[in-house]
Design a protein around this motif. Structure first.
Motif, PDB file in Angstrom:
ATOM      1  N   ASP A 187      21.568  16.401  34.198  1.00  0.00           N
ATOM      2  CA  ASP A 187      20.937  17.527  33.518  1.00  0.00           C
ATOM      3  C   ASP A 187      21.307  18.894  34.051  1.00  0.00           C
ATOM      4  N   GLY A 188      22.448  19.005  34.679  1.00  0.00           N
ATOM      5  CA  GLY A 188      22.915  20.325  35.071  1.00  0.00           C
ATOM      6  C   GLY A 188      22.712  20.657  36.531  1.00  0.00           C
ATOM      7  N   ALA A 189      21.811  19.964  37.215  1.00  0.00           N
ATOM      8  CA  ALA A 189      21.514  20.316  38.608  1.00  0.00           C
ATOM      9  C   ALA A 189      22.742  20.129  39.503  1.00  0.00           C
ATOM     10  N   ALA A 190      23.464  19.022  39.315  1.00  0.00           N
ATOM     11  CA  ALA A 190      24.656  18.792  40.135  1.00  0.00           C
ATOM     12  C   ALA A 190      25.720  19.842  39.826  1.00  0.00           C
ATOM     13  N   ALA A 191      25.831  20.221  38.546  1.00  0.00           N
ATOM     14  CA  ALA A 191      26.812  21.244  38.174  1.00  0.00           C
ATOM     15  C   ALA A 191      26.473  22.591  38.797  1.00  0.00           C
TER      16      ALA A 191
ATOM     17  N   ASP B 217      31.984  20.735  34.520  1.00  0.00           N
ATOM     18  CA  ASP B 217      31.123  20.237  33.451  1.00  0.00           C
ATOM     19  C   ASP B 217      29.670  20.506  33.799  1.00  0.00           C
ATOM     20  N   ILE B 218      28.989  21.346  33.044  1.00  0.00           N
ATOM     21  CA  ILE B 218      27.553  21.546  33.286  1.00  0.00           C
ATOM     22  C   ILE B 218      26.813  20.294  32.837  1.00  0.00           C
ATOM     23  N   SER B 219      27.014  19.890  31.607  1.00  0.00           N
ATOM     24  CA  SER B 219      26.453  18.637  31.113  1.00  0.00           C
ATOM     25  C   SER B 219      27.083  18.354  29.765  1.00  0.00           C
TER      26      SER B 219
END
Lengths: 275, 275, 275
Positions: free
Chosen positions: A14-18, C35-37
């Protein structure tokens, strides 16, 4: 050479890792980052520790950031561990990093991550991945020395995490299910030497009985399980005990999902005998 | 220019693909690696072949590693295929690479991967991705010549994989569901020229009848299906036959999941007629 | 410095996002892409807008490609928005980019993507990600100026998208569930200042009542919800109102999935009172 960072979390998709990647690259634009997995079960420290242990030997020497951190926002310490191989492991002091550190030659020195100049200026209480761990990794990747992260701490003070040792008896090998891989193969906590010590030298094709403790009721008995080198040693759907790619024993079904079929998850006790 | 590697497997999200990445980057630290997908259904060679075929034309010329390999550990050969475009495809000799090779201009030459200096020193029986395919790709990316992987083999000796050809009759186009994309659109095995050959030149908005063979019982009849250029050609939930982004016919529902609604999966026969 | 591209879509894991990456790297081989998601719910423009808004402040200044595009193939315009921070946002003109643009300092200028020299030669009706958005991003990353994408358009002509403002009354804060993160925490559309304006200054540990409107029947009442800084403020499974990592209010359960337990999804109204 570009600095190498590997990255493992339970953050999902959900974007947190990105966001953490973005922070790392803002500080070290040329870093080579490899996501080991962000699909660790939420808060499953032992599963994260297993995946990290399994993966780091195959990564270039570099920085390995791992975050499975149910204690974020408490006083658990953020730490960096330098290994004898020359890597730096970054993450929470909850045992997550320990098996990987051992696998990478053992611990050289440990520091607590406390240099606020290497953190983001505003730190949230719930997202140290972004605010503490990622910028620390970025600064290391950008050439900062390990002593920049913060002061040394005693390694004896770290929270430890050890996988259970196999129990070798005459005719019986006792071990545990340590991890279920995406094929449904059940990775066990014993090695072929342990099997030989318990059951003697086994020829390929020998039939075994596995007993797997359930959470309720008696153990699940699985037989025959064939001792063999590859899935081609058994028919489609057949049960195989083999040496997995980490050199450990594993139980799998040929082109079928053993863990789903047996409803087995990590942590269960497994007993192996001759049939 | 940095060497380019694309990477497709059925490994899922449990670290195995990342381990392969780590091996590639240990040998070729500056490689640019793109994951095509690691979500191919386990052991689904045809699905993997479709995704690889769909993707490689849009990738830079480079090395394309694809692993869907139910036969790992048997005597199926690991191969490299050089294409007329100049790419090298790396993977098992089970047909997985063949449609992509055709799409990239056809096969130039084929070699079996046998140079143990370009493999990892210890090779497991179950993880050739890590031990054979990834290091081969790494050595190629690091500048090694294609002849370094191993000796030439006859291309006629390769395991082939072909998608079924459409059947064009007067008033009926017969084809197959080749792939279900993540939107639930059903990608078919025929092209607009085939449709025109069977049904004549169709104006946008023409209503069609599709018959989809089920696994049990008679075919599922779907009507009307509108022949149109975009999903905006039909109301929300409406059925559309369109030319997909690969230039093939496809069946979709406007902002709904056609495959889930119809319970259709790859491999089903589909018959298209005027309504 | 390598050009930076972030990338967010609802394409899922079936190769479409990788194809766009391949197109970008074919034009700008040295771009650094994050990649954001690609797991945004299909066609969920508001969810995509939230994730983009949440993520871009932490990304290096660069190009941000976002595609959630139910209107692909209609006359909705493809646009580029230059922000005051210096980024370029690329995507469809359906509101998706607007909250992120505001977050990045506001809109500097807007252009419609119309330069066919910066698109792929053949353009499909259903995959503008590959044929329009990705090559535009590639050309910008390769050094092309923003005026190369196409002519200026009035920003007032853009489709807008705004998240609903909180309603502050004496003793009651009304807001909405904006997003459910992968931990099941429910991110709300109000800030701690709004809470203080409605309920006065709250000490950590204060007990609150939350009322969440259901789709059918009356609201779900949740009490007590503890106002606290971290999940450690409540027992395992306990309900916490906290300030999330974006500085907004959020509702979560300690090591449990609040959204699944309450069956709450984005868009629901939430009322917060003292217990």
């Amino acid at each position: 050479v570009r600095a190498f960072i590997s990255f493992l979390t339970d953050f999902g998709a959900d974007g947190a890792a990105a966001i953490c990647r973005g922070v790392m690259l803002s500080i070290a634009p040329d870093a080579q980052i490899v996501d080991i997995s962000h699909g660790v079960r939420k808060f499953a420290i032992r599963e994260g520790a297993y995946l990290l242990w399994m993966s780091v030997p195959w990564m270039p020497t570099g920085i390995h950031v791992a975050i499975v951190d149910p204690g974020v926002g408490t006083d658990r310490r953020p730490i960096g561990i330098r290994t004898m191989r020359g890597d730096v492991l970054i993450g929470p002091d909850n045992g997550l990093l320990m098996p990987a550190a051992t696998e990478l030659g053992g611990i050289s020195d440990v520091r607590v991550l406390s240099n606020t100049d290497w953190m983001l200026p505003r730190r949230s209480a719930t997202f140290h991945g972004r605010d503490v761990f990622a910028p620390m990794a970025g600064h290391l990747a950008a050439g900062g020395g390990f002593d920049g992260v913060g002061p040394l701490v005693e390694r004896a003070a770290l929270v430890d995490l050890r996988f259970s040792e196999p129990v070798v008896r005459a005719g019986i090998l006792g071990t545990e299910a340590r991890y279920v891989d995406s094929f449904g193969n059940i990775r066990l906590g014993a090695r072929p030497e342990d099997l030989e010590a318990a059951l003697g030298k086994l020829a390929p094709g020998v039939a075994l009985r596995l007993s797997i403790d359930g959470r309720v009721g008696g153990p699940e008995i699985l037989e025959p399980v064939i001792w063999g080198p590859t899935f081609a040693s058994v028919p489609l759907g057949g049960a195989l005990l083999y040496v997995d790619s980490s050199g450990q024993l594993a139980l799998g079904f040929n082109q079928a999902d053993a863990a789903a079929t047996l409803a087995v998850e990590a942590g269960r006790n497994v007993r192996i005998e001759l049939l």
